[in-house]
Design an enzyme around this catalytic site. Structure first.
Site, PDB file in Angstrom:
ATOM      1  N   SER A 126      10.266 -10.185 -84.097  1.00 16.96           N
ATOM      2  CA  SER A 126       9.956 -10.466 -85.499  1.00 16.96           C
ATOM      3  C   SER A 126      11.142 -10.134 -86.394  1.00 16.96           C
ATOM      4  CB  SER A 126       8.733  -9.674 -85.943  1.00 16.96           C
ATOM      5  OG  SER A 126       8.863  -8.323 -85.574  1.00 16.96           O
ATOM      6  N   HIS A 147       7.744 -17.022 -82.088  1.00  8.57           N
ATOM      7  CA  HIS A 147       7.144 -15.923 -82.850  1.00  8.57           C
ATOM      8  C   HIS A 147       5.656 -16.179 -83.069  1.00  8.57           C
ATOM      9  CE1 HIS A 147       7.102 -13.409 -86.805  1.00  8.57           C
ATOM     10  NE2 HIS A 147       6.767 -12.670 -85.771  1.00  8.57           N
ATOM     11  N   GLU A 159       6.132 -19.638 -85.020  1.00 10.07           N
ATOM     12  CA  GLU A 159       7.436 -19.974 -85.595  1.00 10.07           C
ATOM     13  C   GLU A 159       8.383 -20.197 -84.419  1.00 10.07           C
ATOM     14  OE1 GLU A 159       8.594 -18.034 -89.826  1.00 10.07           O
ATOM     15  OE2 GLU A 159       8.065 -16.597 -88.290  1.00 10.07           O
ATOM     16  N   ASN A 197       8.004 -13.330 -92.064  1.00 13.51           N
ATOM     17  CA  ASN A 197       8.210 -11.934 -92.444  1.00 13.51           C
ATOM     18  C   ASN A 197       9.093 -11.771 -93.675  1.00 13.51           C
ATOM     19  OD1 ASN A 197       6.524 -10.641 -90.659  1.00 13.51           O
ATOM     20  ND2 ASN A 197       8.013 -10.771 -88.998  1.00 13.51           N
TER      21      ASN A 197
HETATM   22  N1  3HC Z   1      -7.813  -9.719 -80.588  1.00 14.29           N
HETATM   23  C1  3HC Z   1      -8.462 -10.855 -80.229  1.00 14.29           C
HETATM   24  N2  3HC Z   1      -9.351 -11.460 -81.039  1.00 14.29           N
HETATM   25  C2  3HC Z   1      -9.604 -10.893 -82.222  1.00 14.29           C
HETATM   26  C3  3HC Z   1      -8.975  -9.703 -82.645  1.00 14.29           C
HETATM   27  C4  3HC Z   1      -8.053  -9.115 -81.769  1.00 14.29           C
HETATM   28  N3  3HC Z   1      -7.376  -8.007 -82.103  1.00 14.29           N
HETATM   29  N4  3HC Z   1      -9.433  -9.390 -83.870  1.00 14.29           N
HETATM   30  C5  3HC Z   1     -10.319 -10.335 -84.205  1.00 14.29           C
HETATM   31  N5  3HC Z   1     -10.413 -11.243 -83.226  1.00 14.29           N
HETATM   32  C6  3HC Z   1     -11.230 -12.440 -83.204  1.00 14.29           C
HETATM   33  C7  3HC Z   1     -12.672 -12.090 -83.078  1.00 14.29           C
HETATM   34  O1  3HC Z   1     -13.050 -12.036 -81.710  1.00 14.29           O
HETATM   35  C8  3HC Z   1     -13.346 -13.240 -83.800  1.00 14.29           C
HETATM   36  O2  3HC Z   1     -13.438 -14.365 -82.955  1.00 14.29           O
HETATM   37  P1  3HC Z   1     -14.839 -15.117 -82.823  1.00 14.29           P
HETATM   38  O3  3HC Z   1     -15.460 -15.179 -84.165  1.00 14.29           O
HETATM   39  O4  3HC Z   1     -14.438 -16.441 -82.300  1.00 14.29           O
HETATM   40  O5  3HC Z   1     -15.570 -14.255 -81.877  1.00 14.29           O
HETATM   41  C9  3HC Z   1     -12.352 -13.672 -84.863  1.00 14.29           C
HETATM   42  O6  3HC Z   1     -11.102 -13.080 -84.475  1.00 14.29           O
HETATM   43  C10 3HC Z   1     -12.757 -13.164 -86.209  1.00 14.29           C
HETATM   44  O7  3HC Z   1     -12.891 -11.766 -86.087  1.00 14.29           O
HETATM   45  P2  3HC Z   1     -13.959 -10.907 -86.892  1.00 14.29           P
HETATM   46  O8  3HC Z   1     -15.126 -11.757 -87.228  1.00 14.29           O
HETATM   47  O9  3HC Z   1     -14.198  -9.643 -86.162  1.00 14.29           O
HETATM   48  O10 3HC Z   1     -13.174 -10.451 -88.172  1.00 14.29           O
HETATM   49  P3  3HC Z   1     -12.537 -11.282 -89.324  1.00 14.29           P
HETATM   50  O11 3HC Z   1     -13.268 -12.501 -89.667  1.00 14.29           O
HETATM   51  O12 3HC Z   1     -12.316 -10.254 -90.346  1.00 14.29           O
HETATM   52  O13 3HC Z   1     -11.122 -11.760 -88.749  1.00 14.29           O
HETATM   53  C11 3HC Z   1      -8.821 -11.435 -88.399  1.00 14.29           C
HETATM   54  C12 3HC Z   1     -10.206 -10.866 -88.179  1.00 14.29           C
HETATM   55  C13 3HC Z   1      -8.686 -12.751 -87.651  1.00 14.29           C
HETATM   56  C14 3HC Z   1      -7.868 -10.417 -87.802  1.00 14.29           C
HETATM   57  C15 3HC Z   1      -8.620 -11.669 -89.927  1.00 14.29           C
HETATM   58  O14 3HC Z   1      -8.892 -10.497 -90.633  1.00 14.29           O
HETATM   59  C16 3HC Z   1      -7.232 -12.122 -90.270  1.00 14.29           C
HETATM   60  O15 3HC Z   1      -6.894 -13.284 -90.148  1.00 14.29           O
HETATM   61  N6  3HC Z   1      -6.399 -11.169 -90.730  1.00 14.29           N
HETATM   62  C17 3HC Z   1      -5.002 -11.454 -91.061  1.00 14.29           C
HETATM   63  C18 3HC Z   1      -4.215 -11.482 -89.800  1.00 14.29           C
HETATM   64  C19 3HC Z   1      -2.783 -11.761 -90.048  1.00 14.29           C
HETATM   65  O16 3HC Z   1      -2.322 -12.000 -91.141  1.00 14.29           O
HETATM   66  N7  3HC Z   1      -2.027 -11.756 -88.956  1.00 14.29           N
HETATM   67  C20 3HC Z   1      -0.595 -11.968 -89.007  1.00 14.29           C
HETATM   68  C21 3HC Z   1       0.098 -10.649 -89.064  1.00 14.29           C
HETATM   69  S1  3HC Z   1       1.833 -10.840 -89.202  1.00 14.29           S
HETATM   70  C22 3HC Z   1       2.361 -10.973 -87.623  1.00 14.29           C
HETATM   71  O17 3HC Z   1       1.627 -10.885 -86.671  1.00 14.29           O
HETATM   72  C23 3HC Z   1       3.840 -11.216 -87.448  1.00 14.29           C
HETATM   73  C24 3HC Z   1       4.589  -9.989 -87.066  1.00 14.29           C
HETATM   74  O18 3HC Z   1       5.923 -10.363 -86.800  1.00 14.29           O
HETATM   75  C25 3HC Z   1       4.588  -8.914 -88.099  1.00 14.29           C
END
Ligand code: 3HC
Length: 290
Positions: A126, A147, A159, A197
């Site tokens: 990242s 990414h 990405e 990022n």
């Molecule tokens: N692993 C696998 N699956 C997961 C998970 C995990 N850690 N967390 C949640 N899920 C799945 C759940 O199983 C669920 O799937 P389903 O409905 O099909 O069973 C789905 O995601 C939705 O989960 P929840 O209903 O429990 O919870 P939410 O609706 O609150 O969603 C979230 C959780 C998808 C994590 C949501 O909050 C979200 O999109 N958050 C933002 C995530 C984000 O921005 N990620 C990018 C981060 S930046 C990055 O990664 C780059 C790096 O370089 C920094």
């Protein structure tokens, strides 16, 4: 090598690193029909990664998305590998080890020795420049950034990062591979923080400055971004999710590379990282997960 070969099901893909990102990456490849060789530095870490994949697939069975038989098949395609030498037949590799150049150097130098000269080597980094990682191997044209976003199984974006020497055909293969995994690829030139990022981490940093200045509580800052901007998580919650150390690492890279004070990390972020409050992974960040 014909690039289309690598995209065929049952082909061998290597994933190095089975942590938060690596296990998810291995899972999406296995779900797409690839034979995945999964490596980490200890057997315990590899087993933990396989267990996480197993648990995720069990959840999919419970939700009726896949059958028990499909789960067994997907899991059988994930092969734990203790020795990187066994990556010899991999046509496509994703490196997802810790964000330390020393660790990435060791992995890429080994892959350079054992993989075919045509094997596509990608990194999930990242913050480390793709051009720098590509320079570690004898044929840097076949190195690209791939990414993924956390949680990999859910997030649709990849990405695809083009280093200075990355060939067009490598980018095309990585782009098509991302699609095969059910993701939407966006091709980006190698630049600090890529697109994601570069925008995300300054936003999180600004939220931390706002908290530090006492403008509002952490809950209220997160509520503003969730309800006002429809973000699924507020920036402080997201910082905990991504890891405060990762956010700080990215900001340091942006600050150093652009030499622009607008990327200065907030003192509170630094303090929290020093205290070991890294977010969910240490059970304490802006919020408590104990
Ligand atoms: N692993 C696998 N699956 C997961 C998970 C995990 N850690 N967390 C949640 N899920 C799945 C759940 O199983 C669920 O799937 P389903 O409905 O099909 O069973 C789905 O995601 C939705 O989960 P929840 O209903 O429990 O919870 P939410 O609706 O609150 O969603 C979230 C959780 C998808 C994590 C949501 O909050 C979200 O999109 N958050 C933002 C995530 C984000 O921005 N990620 C990018 C981060 S930046 C990055 O990664 C780059 C790096 O370089 C920094």
């Amino acid at each position: 090598m014909d690039d289309s070969q690598v995209l065929k099901e049952r082909k061998v893909v290597g994933v190095v690193g089975g942590g938060t990102m690596g296990h998810g990456i291995a899972q999406v490849f296995a779900q797409s029909g690839f034979e995945v060789k999964l490596n980490d530095i200890t057997s315990e870490l590899i087993q933990a990664a396989v267990k996480r994949i197993d648990d995720n697939l069990s959840r999919s069975v419970e939700k009726g998305r896949i059958s028990k038989e499909e789960k067994t098949e997907i899991l059988s395609r994930v092969v734990p590998i203790r020795d990187l030498e066994d990556f010899r037949d991999a046509l496509f590799v994703v490196e997802a080890v810790i964000e330390k150049i020393e660790a990435k150097t060791a992995v890429f130098k080994t892959l350079d020795k054992i993989c075919s000269k045509d094997t596509i080597l990608t990194t999930n980094t990242s913050s480390i420049p793709i051009t720098q990682i590509a320079s570690l191997v004898s044929n840097p044209q076949r190195v690209a950034g791939m990414h993924f976003f956390n949680p990999v199984q859910v997030m649709k974006l990849v990405e695809v990062v083009k280093g200075m020497q990355t060939s067009e055909s490598t980018i095309e293969t990585v782009r098509l591979m991302s699609k095969k995994l059910g993701k939407t690829p966006v091709v980006v030139s190698d630049s600090p923080g890529f697109i994601s990022n570069r925008i995300l981490c300054p936003m999180i940093n600004e939220a931390i400055f706002a908290l530090e200045e006492g403008i509002a509580s952490k809950e209220d800052i997160d509520t503003v971004m969730k309800l006002g901007m429809n973000h699924p998580m507020g920036p402080l919650e997201l910082a905990d999710f991504v890891g405060l150390d990762v956010v700080l690492d990215v900001l340091e890279v942006l600050y150093r590379e652009f030499q622009d004070p607008k990327y200065r990390a907030s003192p509170l972020l630094r303090k929290m990282v020093r205290a070991g409050y890294l977010g969910r992974k240490t059970r304490k960040g802006f919020y408590d997960y104990s």
